[in-house]
Motif scaffolding. Sequence first.
Motif: not given
Length: 77
Positions: A29-31, A35-37, A42-44
Amino acid sequence: MNAKSEYLRSPRGFRWWLIRVVMVTVAIIVAAVACLLVVGASAKSELIESNPAPGRLVDVGGYKMHINCMGEARQLC
């Protein structure tokens, strides 16, 4: 003694496996959150670079504002 009771009394019994499963689940879950952050940041940054704010940046009382003059009225900017 049957095999089940021997398994539960061994040094690596049910409690040991339960702790390992919980630790691995938390690590996954932490990984995933990390990754989502990273992907979100990057997308932002790509979105900000590809879509700049419209108009002109002006200083108004110490604050910076974007002024976008449009239309056929007299020139105010």
